[in-house]
Write a protein that holds these residues in place. Structure first.
Motif, mmCIF file in Angstrom:
data_model
loop_
_atom_site.group_PDB
_atom_site.id
_atom_site.type_symbol
_atom_site.label_atom_id
_atom_site.label_comp_id
_atom_site.label_asym_id
_atom_site.label_seq_id
_atom_site.Cartn_x
_atom_site.Cartn_y
_atom_site.Cartn_z
ATOM 1 N N ILE A 152 4.306 -9.426 -13.300
ATOM 2 C CA ILE A 152 2.922 -8.949 -13.367
ATOM 3 C C ILE A 152 2.714 -7.990 -12.196
ATOM 4 O O ILE A 152 3.131 -8.266 -11.077
ATOM 5 N N ALA A 153 2.139 -6.831 -12.482
ATOM 6 C CA ALA A 153 1.994 -5.815 -11.434
ATOM 7 C C ALA A 153 0.540 -5.418 -11.267
ATOM 8 O O ALA A 153 -0.222 -5.362 -12.237
ATOM 9 N N ASP A 154 0.172 -5.166 -10.032
ATOM 10 C CA ASP A 154 -1.196 -4.746 -9.730
ATOM 11 C C ASP A 154 -1.438 -3.318 -10.216
ATOM 12 O O ASP A 154 -0.554 -2.453 -10.129
ATOM 13 N N LEU A 155 -2.650 -3.084 -10.693
ATOM 14 C CA LEU A 155 -3.000 -1.769 -11.234
ATOM 15 C C LEU A 155 -2.865 -0.653 -10.191
ATOM 16 O O LEU A 155 -2.680 0.514 -10.553
ATOM 17 N N GLY A 156 -2.918 -1.006 -8.919
ATOM 18 C CA GLY A 156 -2.755 -0.015 -7.851
ATOM 19 C C GLY A 156 -1.367 0.618 -7.843
ATOM 20 O O GLY A 156 -1.142 1.613 -7.165
ATOM 21 N N LEU A 157 -0.414 0.024 -8.615
ATOM 22 C CA LEU A 157 0.940 0.583 -8.687
ATOM 23 C C LEU A 157 1.147 1.459 -9.919
ATOM 24 O O LEU A 157 2.178 2.114 -10.054
ATOM 25 N N LYS A 158 0.159 1.453 -10.797
ATOM 26 C CA LYS A 158 0.302 2.180 -12.072
ATOM 27 C C LYS A 158 0.620 3.652 -11.797
ATOM 28 O O LYS A 158 -0.067 4.317 -11.027
ATOM 29 N N GLY A 159 1.670 4.159 -12.448
ATOM 30 C CA GLY A 159 2.017 5.577 -12.345
ATOM 31 C C GLY A 159 2.727 5.973 -11.056
ATOM 32 O O GLY A 159 3.102 7.129 -10.884
ATOM 33 N N ARG A 160 2.909 5.009 -10.149
ATOM 34 C CA ARG A 160 3.524 5.376 -8.865
ATOM 35 C C ARG A 160 5.022 5.646 -9.034
ATOM 36 O O ARG A 160 5.712 4.987 -9.803
ATOM 37 N N ARG A 161 5.521 6.652 -8.262
ATOM 38 C CA ARG A 161 6.933 7.051 -8.336
ATOM 39 C C ARG A 161 7.524 7.114 -6.936
ATOM 40 O O ARG A 161 6.800 7.165 -5.946
ATOM 41 N N ASN A 162 8.866 7.143 -6.906
ATOM 42 C CA ASN A 162 9.568 7.354 -5.637
ATOM 43 C C ASN A 162 9.174 6.312 -4.580
ATOM 44 O O ASN A 162 8.959 6.653 -3.423
ATOM 45 N N MET A 163 9.095 5.057 -5.026
ATOM 46 C CA MET A 163 8.695 3.979 -4.122
ATOM 47 C C MET A 163 9.942 3.271 -3.582
ATOM 48 O O MET A 163 11.050 3.453 -4.078
ATOM 49 N N THR A 164 9.692 2.419 -2.574
ATOM 50 C CA THR A 164 10.792 1.659 -1.978
ATOM 51 C C THR A 164 10.508 0.163 -2.151
ATOM 52 O O THR A 164 9.362 -0.279 -1.992
ATOM 53 N N THR A 165 11.561 -0.591 -2.488
ATOM 54 C CA THR A 165 11.390 -2.034 -2.674
ATOM 55 C C THR A 165 12.713 -2.749 -2.431
ATOM 56 O O THR A 165 13.755 -2.107 -2.280
ATOM 57 N N GLY A 166 12.680 -4.080 -2.398
ATOM 58 C CA GLY A 166 13.887 -4.866 -2.170
ATOM 59 C C GLY A 166 14.866 -4.741 -3.329
ATOM 60 O O GLY A 166 14.470 -4.478 -4.474
ATOM 61 N N ASP B 92 11.490 2.035 -13.985
ATOM 62 C CA ASP B 92 12.563 1.174 -13.483
ATOM 63 C C ASP B 92 12.284 -0.329 -13.543
ATOM 64 O O ASP B 92 13.186 -1.134 -13.339
ATOM 65 N N ILE B 93 11.036 -0.708 -13.752
ATOM 66 C CA ILE B 93 10.721 -2.149 -13.729
ATOM 67 C C ILE B 93 10.080 -2.559 -15.048
ATOM 68 O O ILE B 93 9.170 -1.889 -15.538
ATOM 69 N N LYS B 94 10.589 -3.659 -15.619
ATOM 70 C CA LYS B 94 10.033 -4.152 -16.887
ATOM 71 C C LYS B 94 8.808 -5.012 -16.613
ATOM 72 O O LYS B 94 8.902 -6.237 -16.481
ATOM 73 N N VAL B 95 7.669 -4.356 -16.491
ATOM 74 C CA VAL B 95 6.420 -5.071 -16.190
ATOM 75 C C VAL B 95 5.881 -5.688 -17.477
ATOM 76 O O VAL B 95 5.727 -5.004 -18.481
ATOM 77 N N ASP B 96 5.624 -7.002 -17.457
ATOM 78 C CA ASP B 96 5.081 -7.668 -18.645
ATOM 79 C C ASP B 96 3.572 -7.512 -18.744
ATOM 80 O O ASP B 96 3.003 -7.519 -19.822
ATOM 81 N N GLN B 97 2.906 -7.442 -17.574
ATOM 82 C CA GLN B 97 1.442 -7.394 -17.594
ATOM 83 C C GLN B 97 0.936 -6.604 -16.397
ATOM 84 O O GLN B 97 1.428 -6.776 -15.282
ATOM 85 N N TRP B 98 -0.032 -5.709 -16.653
ATOM 86 C CA TRP B 98 -0.712 -5.006 -15.572
ATOM 87 C C TRP B 98 -2.054 -5.675 -15.363
ATOM 88 O O TRP B 98 -2.754 -5.985 -16.328
ATOM 89 N N ALA B 99 -2.427 -5.921 -14.123
ATOM 90 C CA ALA B 99 -3.709 -6.587 -13.880
ATOM 91 C C ALA B 99 -4.215 -6.231 -12.491
ATOM 92 O O ALA B 99 -3.462 -5.736 -11.646
ATOM 93 N N ASP B 100 -5.505 -6.499 -12.276
ATOM 94 C CA ASP B 100 -6.075 -6.281 -10.957
ATOM 95 C C ASP B 100 -5.815 -7.536 -10.124
ATOM 96 O O ASP B 100 -6.362 -8.593 -10.401
ATOM 97 N N LEU B 101 -4.940 -7.445 -9.158
ATOM 98 C CA LEU B 101 -4.494 -8.621 -8.405
ATOM 99 C C LEU B 101 -4.832 -8.558 -6.921
ATOM 100 O O LEU B 101 -4.762 -9.558 -6.223
ATOM 101 N N ARG B 102 -5.196 -7.373 -6.434
ATOM 102 C CA ARG B 102 -5.259 -7.244 -4.977
ATOM 103 C C ARG B 102 -6.632 -7.633 -4.430
ATOM 104 O O ARG B 102 -7.642 -7.595 -5.134
ATOM 105 N N THR B 103 -6.648 -7.996 -3.178
ATOM 106 C CA THR B 103 -7.867 -8.396 -2.486
ATOM 107 C C THR B 103 -8.561 -7.148 -1.966
ATOM 108 O O THR B 103 -7.953 -6.363 -1.236
ATOM 109 N N VAL B 104 -9.831 -6.958 -2.343
ATOM 110 C CA VAL B 104 -10.531 -5.772 -1.836
ATOM 111 C C VAL B 104 -10.914 -6.001 -0.372
ATOM 112 O O VAL B 104 -11.084 -7.142 0.069
#
Ligand SMILES: [Zn+2]
Length: 578
Positions: free
Chosen positions: A353-367, A383-395
């Motif tokens: 599950i990925a936060d919507l703040g990552l939608k469309g992002r490219r050229n990122m770095t991760t483990g 590059d990542i098989k995201v099953d669900q996009w959702a708003d997950l982050r703390t404002v």
């Protein structure tokens, strides 16, 4: 009441174990005493205050057609099994067995019991709508009971339930309750806001939370400086400025990162990346449809996961961070080197599950799921098989409002004082509560549920109304409207006058405390200030001239009032309603 005979055990000093102001003052003023962690006894002053709160609750519920019930606190497990909450609610519920070994519980809310009454008794749309409520005791096995009356294991609630034949009916019932709640909190002298919130284990489609702003509060509220947007951070969203990434390489590139464990480490590592160009990877074990499932949550490096938003988005009943060993078994690396790329190759039942703040992002770095290695040039959707996009982050404070163009969000502390839910048909469907419509067709009853904690109101009132001398009760909740203080009880004339005044004030419909104790005037004033009675009438030397001193606890102003005018004066002041 005569103070000399009334039980008000005030304390000179702050109790050592009390942290928040309301806890200190409610103990010092002799309002409550602790029996055990999260369990309190109301002393006589406290009971007077609680009854005043309950009177307001009753009046406002009755005003919108509420019918008062009183349901048992002890429930058979069977009902909770029918609704599915016996399994869904964890250790927060007090569970026990009766002598025959039957599972029972102590009710933390009463959707199940009220729904069972409705399903047994209501047959036709003609019997709807119904507005039912009660003021009754509830139980919740809090893991960390604290802050006096703020987080309790047993407490008094006004809970209401509405039953309608359709959604439009529910909308009307919900609006009635919302208005009633606004009147209740206004009458209780509490400054409050209405915010969007998570419905949690209650379920349903929509909820409004009523909160009182106080630094002692355990909730965080995000509210807009420009428009009326306000939400609990467990639900709040914000607008992020767009980031234009370079396309980067055609495929992720692995590179060694010795010693890198955290987002911070990678910012300063040569060839690393700024936090907003990193993907944070967190592994959780979630309970989904009764089964444990590993979940990988992805966020931007500088964003924080909000666990309530995360579990709500998944539709999980519970979630916990995975242990070190679970993480290694799953992805083959330590927590500092995790990532979503090819993660499902290693762990086939992993849900991403990925936060919507990552939608469309490219050229990122991760483990890289390999100790001390990372990947750069990661385009998340490629590059990542995201099953669900959702708003997950703390404002956080300062972010842009999601509703208007120019507002910024402020995040502040508050405490929940009420919560109302559009439940819809969650309980009526699972428990089989149906009615026949005009066409003779059976439909599930459409329900709402609405709760206010009596102790929450008392706590919020004290948190928002106090000074260095003690509590300043809102007039509507004060245990007494006025205290009559005799400076010298050895003076027979003063005593006589005070007795006469006491009777006149009672006769005028006021709640009066006569301070007839043989104490110094200073001690009496201190005690009266501490317990927070709105008005004090002092009989001293000026009585000889026909004058009394009238002291206003809130403004701290005193004035001399003529003996024959004092009753009507105080009556007018004390009974003026907000
Ligand atoms: Zn706004």
């Amino acid at each position: 009441m005569r103070w000399s005979q009334y039980f008000i055990p005030t304390l000179r000093e702050d109790p050592a174990d009390a942290e928040v102001i309301s806890h200190k003052l409610l103990l010092r003023a002799g309002v409550v005493r602790q029996l055990s962690a999260g369990i309190y006894s109301y002393l006589p002053l406290g009971q007077r205050i609680a009854l005043k709160v309950m009177k307001i609750l009753r009046e406002e519920m009755n005003r919108i057609g509420g019918q008062e019930f009183y349901l048992p606190a002890l429930h058979p497990a069977e009902l909770w099994q029918e609704s599915g909450r016996w399994g869904a609610i964890g250790d927060d519920m007090f569970r026990l067995k009766d002598r025959k070994g039957t599972d029972m519980c102590l009710g933390m809310t009463h959707e199940e019991v009220f729904t069972s009454i409705a399903r047994n008794e209501i047959r036709s749309y003609k019997q709807l709508p119904q507005v039912w409520y009660q003021i009754q005791i509830k139980f919740r096995d809090e893991p960390r009971p604290k802050s006096g009356l703020m987080r309790l294991r047993t407490f008094i609630m006004k809970d209401a339930y509405t039953f309608d034949v359709d959604r439009e009916g529910l909308d009307r019932s919900f609006a009635d309750q919302r208005e009633a709640y606004q009147r209740i909190f206004t009458r209780c002298g509490i400054e409050f806001s209405i915010v969007e919130a998570s419905s949690g284990s209650m379920g349903g489609s929509e909820s409004s939370e009523f909160v009182a702003r106080t630094d002692a509060g355990e909730d965080l509220i995000a509210s807009c400086s420009n428009c009326d947007y306000a939400a609990n951070v467990e639900k709040a969203t914000s607008r992020l400025p767009a980031i234009a990434d370079e396309a980067g390489p055609d495929a992720p590139e692995e590179f060694p990162t010795p010693g890198v464990r955290t987002i911070e480490d990678l910012i300063t590592f040569p060839g690393g990346a700024a936090a907003d160009r990193q993907i944070k990877s967190l592994v959780y074990i979630a309970t989904l449809n009764g089964e444990l499932r590993p979940v990988l949550a992805l966020l931007r490096g500088d964003h924080q996961l909000h666990e309530v938003k995360f579990t709500d988005a998944l539709g999980a009943t519970a979630a916990r961070p995975a242990h070190t060993k679970e993480i290694r078994d799953l992805l083959g690396a330590g927590a500092g080197s995790l990532g979503g790329v090819r993660a499902k190759d290693a762990a086939r039942d992993l849900f991403i599950i990925a936060d919507l703040g990552l939608k469309g992002r490219r050229n990122m770095t991760t483990g890289a799921n390999k100790d001390e290695h990372h990947l750069r040039g990661v385009s998340i959707e490629r590059d990542i098989k995201v099953d669900q996009w959702a708003d997950l982050r703390t404002v956080i404070s300062g972010e842009s409002c999601p509703r208007c163009d120019t507002g910024a969000l402020e995040v502040y502390q508050a405490m929940e004082i009420g919560h109302i839910f559009k439940l819809g048909t969650k309980y009526s469907e699972s428990m089989g509560a149906t009615v026949l419509t005009q066409d003779g067709k059976p439909v599930p009853i459409v329900m709402g549920s609405y709760g206010i904690g009596v102790e929450r109101i008392i706590t919020a009132a004290v948190e928002q109304n106090n000074d260095e001398n003690g509590i300043i009760w809102p007039k509507t909740l004060a245990p007494f409207d006025v205290v009559v203080t005799v400076t010298n009880v050895k003076d027979a004339h003063l005593r006589e006058e005070s007795e006469k005044l006491y009777k006149d004030l009672l006769h005028a419909g006021l709640d009066v405390l006569l301070d007839d104790r043989d104490e110094r005037a200073g001690v009496k004033f201190k005690d009266a200030d501490l317990i927070g009675i709105p008005y004090r009438i002092t009989l001293g030397k000026k009585v000889a001239e026909g004058l009394l001193e009238l002291f206003d606890r809130r403004t701290k102003q005193s004035e001399d009032v003529k003996l024959d005018e004092i009753v009507s004066r105080v009556q007018k002041l004390a009974l003026a309603r907000p």
